[in-house]
Write a protein that holds these residues in place. Structure first.
Motif, short mmCIF file in Angstrom:
data_model
loop_
_atom_site.label_atom_id
_atom_site.label_comp_id
_atom_site.label_asym_id
_atom_site.label_seq_id
_atom_site.Cartn_x
_atom_site.Cartn_y
_atom_site.Cartn_z
N THR A 147 15.86 65.51 53.40
CA THR A 147 16.64 64.80 52.40
C THR A 147 17.52 63.75 53.05
N ALA A 148 17.69 62.66 52.32
CA ALA A 148 18.55 61.54 52.69
C ALA A 148 18.58 60.63 51.46
N ARG A 149 19.33 59.57 51.53
CA ARG A 149 19.39 58.66 50.38
C ARG A 149 18.21 57.70 50.32
N SER A 150 17.57 57.45 51.46
CA SER A 150 16.49 56.46 51.53
C SER A 150 15.15 57.08 51.15
N GLU A 151 14.72 56.87 49.91
CA GLU A 151 13.46 57.44 49.45
C GLU A 151 12.27 56.84 50.19
N ASP A 152 12.29 55.54 50.44
CA ASP A 152 11.17 54.89 51.12
C ASP A 152 10.95 55.46 52.51
N ARG A 153 12.01 55.62 53.27
CA ARG A 153 11.90 56.16 54.63
C ARG A 153 11.41 57.60 54.62
N LEU A 154 11.90 58.38 53.68
CA LEU A 154 11.49 59.77 53.59
C LEU A 154 10.01 59.88 53.24
N ILE A 213 16.68 69.73 56.43
CA ILE A 213 17.38 68.75 57.28
C ILE A 213 18.04 67.72 56.39
N THR A 214 19.36 67.56 56.49
CA THR A 214 20.04 66.47 55.81
C THR A 214 20.16 65.28 56.76
N GLY A 215 20.26 64.09 56.20
CA GLY A 215 20.28 62.89 57.04
C GLY A 215 18.98 62.75 57.80
N ALA A 216 17.86 63.00 57.10
CA ALA A 216 16.56 63.15 57.77
C ALA A 216 15.76 61.87 57.91
N SER A 217 16.23 60.75 57.35
CA SER A 217 15.38 59.56 57.27
C SER A 217 15.38 58.71 58.52
N SER A 218 16.30 58.96 59.44
CA SER A 218 16.36 58.13 60.65
C SER A 218 17.09 58.89 61.75
N GLY A 219 17.11 58.30 62.94
CA GLY A 219 17.90 58.84 64.04
C GLY A 219 17.61 60.29 64.38
#
Length: 226
Positions: free
Chosen positions: A34-41, A9-15
């Protein structure tokens, strides 16, 4: 179980991406996030469990970073059954004359190039499993919207999904394009009761993914009831 799958899943950290990850794991599937936000992931993986989820922070518009996501996901789970190309971005300024070309470039990189990279990198692995490629497009990719560069980018994602479905069908693969209307996520403006919710899209992903292999659900079009 044999029918449980591994999904990237891309854009997986929110929404939508986050809701989909939770839904899939709750139904016994495993996810590469995967997403850019390591903390959220990292937080999301702790919630889902490391046996069922792997996080690999990356910028989906960077081919090499996304390739690393695929490699690490395969190293952990051994196969790939589906890709949910969900990463996307909207615009703060609407219209052509008043639009910001730099903002356009950033959006097009995410909405178009990240989708292309996701397909290029995962199709060889999906071919091995007769797998599934799922795209978050938009209702604006099915109709004209005055002055909408975002809508035009979603025309691309919609058309790409139709073309990819035809290509994948040659080797038994499936492709589903999901075209939701406005969804209550950080992606959009204020919450309103006449919008969809991320869970609505997550349910659509699950429905397409778990359909019998003979059934290629090519498109799911979601609109708010009101």
């Amino acid at each position: 179980m044999a029918n449980k799958k591994v999904i990237l899943i891309t854009g997986a950290s929110s929404g939508i991406g986050k809701a989909t990850a939770k839904t899939l794991v709750n139904h016994g599937h495993k996810v590469i996030l995967t997403a850019r936000s390591e903390d959220r992931l990292t937080k999301l993986v702790k919630e889902l469990g490391e046996d069922s989820a792997l996080s690999v922070p990356a910028d989906a518009t960077n081919f090499n970073e996304l390739e690393n996501v695929v490699t690490k996901g395969l190293n952990k789970f051994g196969r790939l059954d589906a890709t949910f190309a969900n990463a996307g971005k909207g615009l703060n300024t609407l219209g052509i004359e008043k639009g910001d070309p730099d903002e356009w470039a950033t959006m097009l990189d995410i909405n178009i190039n990240a989708l292309l990279w996701s397909a290029k990198l995962t199709l060889p692995h999906l071919r091995k499993t007769k797998g599934h490629f799922i795209i978050t497009s938009s209702a604006t990719g099915r109709r004209a919207v005055k002055g909408s560069i975002y809508g035009a980018s979603k025309w691309f994602t919609y058309g790409f999904g139709q073309n990819l479905a035809a290509e994948m069908s040659e080797w038994g693969g499936r492709c589903t394009t999901i075209t939701p209307g406005a969804v209550n996520t950080p992606f959009t403006d204020e919450a309103r009761p006449d919008k969809l919710y991320p869970q609505d899209v997550a349910d659509a992903v699950l429905f397409a993914l778990e359909a019998n292999q003979r059934n290629n659900i090519r498109e799911i079009h979601l609109r708010p009831t009101n």
